[in-house]
Write a protein that holds these residues in place. Structure first.
Motif, PDB file in Angstrom:
ATOM      1  N   LEU A  20     -11.359  -2.229  48.802  1.00 39.11           N
ATOM      2  CA  LEU A  20     -11.782  -2.666  47.470  1.00 39.11           C
ATOM      3  C   LEU A  20     -12.054  -1.469  46.563  1.00 39.11           C
ATOM      4  O   LEU A  20     -11.717  -1.493  45.364  1.00 39.11           O
ATOM      5  CB  LEU A  20     -13.033  -3.539  47.588  1.00 39.11           C
ATOM      6  CG  LEU A  20     -12.832  -4.925  48.217  1.00 39.11           C
ATOM      7  CD1 LEU A  20     -14.178  -5.610  48.417  1.00 39.11           C
ATOM      8  CD2 LEU A  20     -11.916  -5.780  47.344  1.00 39.11           C
ATOM      9  N   VAL A  21     -12.674  -0.444  47.124  1.00 39.98           N
ATOM     10  CA  VAL A  21     -12.952   0.762  46.341  1.00 39.98           C
ATOM     11  C   VAL A  21     -11.655   1.427  45.893  1.00 39.98           C
ATOM     12  O   VAL A  21     -11.509   1.832  44.725  1.00 39.98           O
ATOM     13  CB  VAL A  21     -13.821   1.751  47.156  1.00 39.98           C
ATOM     14  CG1 VAL A  21     -13.905   3.107  46.436  1.00 39.98           C
ATOM     15  CG2 VAL A  21     -15.208   1.186  47.365  1.00 39.98           C
ATOM     16  N   VAL A  22     -10.719   1.548  46.831  1.00 45.17           N
ATOM     17  CA  VAL A  22      -9.424   2.143  46.491  1.00 45.17           C
ATOM     18  C   VAL A  22      -8.700   1.303  45.435  1.00 45.17           C
ATOM     19  O   VAL A  22      -8.129   1.834  44.465  1.00 45.17           O
ATOM     20  CB  VAL A  22      -8.551   2.288  47.757  1.00 45.17           C
ATOM     21  CG1 VAL A  22      -7.131   2.693  47.378  1.00 45.17           C
ATOM     22  CG2 VAL A  22      -9.158   3.307  48.693  1.00 45.17           C
ATOM     23  N   ALA A  23      -8.720  -0.030  45.605  1.00 46.30           N
ATOM     24  CA  ALA A  23      -8.064  -0.917  44.638  1.00 46.30           C
ATOM     25  C   ALA A  23      -8.692  -0.773  43.255  1.00 46.30           C
ATOM     26  O   ALA A  23      -7.981  -0.725  42.233  1.00 46.30           O
ATOM     27  CB  ALA A  23      -8.144  -2.361  45.118  1.00 46.30           C
ATOM     28  N   GLN A  24     -10.026  -0.715  43.207  1.00 49.87           N
ATOM     29  CA  GLN A  24     -10.720  -0.553  41.937  1.00 49.87           C
ATOM     30  C   GLN A  24     -10.357   0.773  41.284  1.00 49.87           C
ATOM     31  O   GLN A  24     -10.143   0.866  40.061  1.00 49.87           O
ATOM     32  CB  GLN A  24     -12.229  -0.642  42.151  1.00 49.87           C
ATOM     33  CG  GLN A  24     -13.055  -0.575  40.870  1.00 49.87           C
ATOM     34  CD  GLN A  24     -12.833  -1.790  39.991  1.00 49.87           C
ATOM     35  OE1 GLN A  24     -12.487  -2.875  40.469  1.00 49.87           O
ATOM     36  NE2 GLN A  24     -13.007  -1.618  38.683  1.00 49.87           N
ATOM     37  N   PHE A  25     -10.257   1.816  42.118  1.00 46.64           N
ATOM     38  CA  PHE A  25      -9.890   3.136  41.607  1.00 46.64           C
ATOM     39  C   PHE A  25      -8.477   3.110  41.012  1.00 46.64           C
ATOM     40  O   PHE A  25      -8.219   3.668  39.932  1.00 46.64           O
ATOM     41  CB  PHE A  25      -9.964   4.176  42.717  1.00 46.64           C
ATOM     42  CG  PHE A  25      -9.485   5.542  42.306  1.00 46.64           C
ATOM     43  CD1 PHE A  25     -10.290   6.380  41.542  1.00 46.64           C
ATOM     44  CD2 PHE A  25      -8.211   5.978  42.681  1.00 46.64           C
ATOM     45  CE1 PHE A  25      -9.837   7.623  41.148  1.00 46.64           C
ATOM     46  CE2 PHE A  25      -7.758   7.238  42.296  1.00 46.64           C
ATOM     47  CZ  PHE A  25      -8.573   8.060  41.519  1.00 46.64           C
ATOM     48  N   ILE A  26      -7.566   2.443  41.717  1.00 41.81           N
ATOM     49  CA  ILE A  26      -6.186   2.358  41.237  1.00 41.81           C
ATOM     50  C   ILE A  26      -6.125   1.601  39.913  1.00 41.81           C
ATOM     51  O   ILE A  26      -5.416   1.989  38.970  1.00 41.81           O
ATOM     52  CB  ILE A  26      -5.289   1.689  42.294  1.00 41.81           C
ATOM     53  CG1 ILE A  26      -5.159   2.597  43.519  1.00 41.81           C
ATOM     54  CG2 ILE A  26      -3.913   1.369  41.721  1.00 41.81           C
ATOM     55  CD1 ILE A  26      -4.433   1.955  44.681  1.00 41.81           C
ATOM     56  N   ILE A  27      -6.892   0.510  39.817  1.00 40.69           N
ATOM     57  CA  ILE A  27      -6.918  -0.284  38.576  1.00 40.69           C
ATOM     58  C   ILE A  27      -7.455   0.545  37.418  1.00 40.69           C
ATOM     59  O   ILE A  27      -6.897   0.556  36.305  1.00 40.69           O
ATOM     60  CB  ILE A  27      -7.766  -1.556  38.767  1.00 40.69           C
ATOM     61  CG1 ILE A  27      -7.066  -2.510  39.736  1.00 40.69           C
ATOM     62  CG2 ILE A  27      -8.029  -2.245  37.433  1.00 40.69           C
ATOM     63  CD1 ILE A  27      -7.916  -3.694  40.160  1.00 40.69           C
ATOM     64  N   LEU A  28      -8.551   1.286  37.663  1.00 42.36           N
ATOM     65  CA  LEU A  28      -9.124   2.119  36.615  1.00 42.36           C
ATOM     66  C   LEU A  28      -8.166   3.230  36.203  1.00 42.36           C
ATOM     67  O   LEU A  28      -8.018   3.535  35.010  1.00 42.36           O
ATOM     68  CB  LEU A  28     -10.446   2.719  37.106  1.00 42.36           C
ATOM     69  CG  LEU A  28     -11.615   1.736  37.299  1.00 42.36           C
ATOM     70  CD1 LEU A  28     -12.799   2.433  37.934  1.00 42.36           C
ATOM     71  CD2 LEU A  28     -12.008   1.138  35.949  1.00 42.36           C
TER      72      LEU A  28
END
Length: 448
Positions: A434-442
């Motif tokens: 989830l952290v990685v996904a959020q980082f990618i989205i940002l």
């Protein structure tokens, strides 16, 4: 209590320690004629009792065994509740770590000699039990039950015979030594490179010098010191560390410098004179872990307690595990129509894996007590375990709780821990994803 299908047996129990005394009571209550043979003198009349005097930590499994013979309430009433650990850092600061914040369960610090005397006194009241002290086992022929003892008072050999020989003679069991010679008997022993030495924190002005309702720990990563409370307001202290560290302390100044560096608050509690006297009056003792399979030779012999599964003392389960041996064997023997041969076989087959698992857990807990309790990750895991245990008390049971505050088989305790570890790993993977996904989205939003 149901009787066995066979005629009552003459049973020879080798060893009048904690497990031997309890086993004698259980066998006698089944109607068997029991003879206890002990190489030491009667501890109830001895001026100086030789052997280990480390305090015992009585937990659920031991309480269950004592309750079955009507001793639990008296023993608990004469013990001291330890509701958790209290760690001491190098600056003398302390930290409370409760065993069971949800239910308030704890361990009971009880004197070894006191408990052994109570068991012997109860055994002595049973007319089926006969005690023989200062009788050292010389030879045992397990197939026909022939025994030869050396009478230490007269130095004369005494011949005896029994239908069943029960080895409760500790980690260096003579009964087990006979079993090892037989094909198919698996045995392993492991000495750890750490030894232990017993010290004492005396009472001061008739009171405890530290909070009494804790198992006190001075964790120092590669070694540690622990202290358990006594009814006389003293603490029994056990210093555990590598033998090479013990060997590096040769003079009084060496010892005082060592304690000033690693245990500065303990020096004042013990007292310099007493510390010097107690440390140098004896040598550090070895600790051994022993595993066996199986525990019986047909219907003729069985081993219980340390004779079957000696373990290092850092989980406080040695006595409790030995008492549970007696509980389980007594339950099996109480089955309607079962023979001694079938009962011993069933006991051995159902017990050895659990006991071996507890030997491994004891090794692990030494690392936890001397090192892991100083790490933040340990407290984070403990807090999460406590939270989940509060939400799901019957589903999420922390390892320590299942070992110390339940009668759950030890192998099941370990399986539960592995199941919990897998859930932790999956949660961590999901959070990381989830952290990685959020980082990618940002990052994508920033670039566009």
């Amino acid at each position: 209590m149901a009787s066995t299908a066979e005629p009552k047996k003459k049973i020879a129990i080798i060893g009048a320690g904690l497990v031997g005394s309890l086993a004698s009571i259980n066998f006698a209550r089944q109607g068997h004629e029991v003879h206890i043979y002990e190489f030491r003198e009667d501890i109830r009349t001895a001026e100086l009792v030789q052997g280990r005097s480390i305090n015992l930590a009585l937990s659920r499994r031991g309480q269950t065994a004592l309750a079955a013979i009507g001793l639990e309430k008296e023993i608990v009433a004469n013990s001291i509740l330890m509701k958790g650990r209290m760690t001491h850092d190098l600056q003398g600061n302390t930290k409370e770590i409760l065993y069971d914040p949800l239910h308030g369960q704890g361990l009971f610090s009880v004197g070894r000699k006191y408990l052994n005397e109570k068991l012997l006194n109860l055994a002595e009241k049973n007319p089926n039990i006969h005690m023989h002290f200062e009788k050292k086992l010389v030879t045992a022929k397990l197939d026909n039950g022939d025994l030869i003892f050396k009478d230490l008072k007269t130095n004369v050999d005494v011949k005896e015979n029994a239908d069943l020989i029960v080895g409760c003679d500790g980690a260096y069991s003579q009964v087990r030594a006979q079993m090892i010679k037989r094909p198919g008997f698996s045995f392993s022993q492991q000495y750890i490179r750490h030894g232990y030495l017993e010290l004492c924190i005396p009472a001061k002005d008739g009171e405890f010098q530290m909070p009494p309702n804790y198992l006190h720990i001075w964790p120092r990563h590669s070694f540690m010191m622990i202290a358990l409370p006594n009814k006389d307001k003293s603490f029994t202290v056990t210093l555990s560390m590598p033998f090479e560290t013990f060997e590096s302390i040769q003079t009084e100044n060496d010892l005082l410098d060592f304690f000033d560096e690693h245990y500065p608050d303990a020096t004042a509690l013990i007292g310099k004179d007493r510390l010097l006297k107690d440390f140098f009056k004896s040598k550090p003792q070895h600790m051994v872990s022993i595993k066996c399979n199986s525990y019986n030779i047909g219907s003729k012999a069985v081993i219980l307690g340390d004779a079957a599964h000696a373990m290092v003392p850092y989980y406080g389960q040695g006595m409790n595990c030995g008492f549970e041996d007696c509980t389980l064997l007594d339950k099996i023997l109480s089955q309607s129509g079962i023979t001694i041969n079938d009962a011993l076989k069933q006991f051995s087959e159902s017990r050895w894996e659990d006991a071996n698992a507890m030997c491994d857990l004891a090794m692990y807990n030494y690392i936890e007590m001397r090192d892991l309790v100083t790490k933040r990750t340990f407290f984070m895991r403990k807090k999460i375990d406590e939270f989940l245990h509060c939400l799901m008390p019957d589903t999420w049971v922390p390892l320590y709780n299942s070992v110390s505050f339940s009668n759950m088989p030890y192998t099941k305790c370990i399986d539960n821990r592995k199941w919990q570890d897998n859930i932790y790993k999956n949660i961590i993977l999901v959070v990381c994803a989830l952290v990685v996904a959020q980082f990618i989205i940002l990052l994508y939003s920033y670039l566009n």
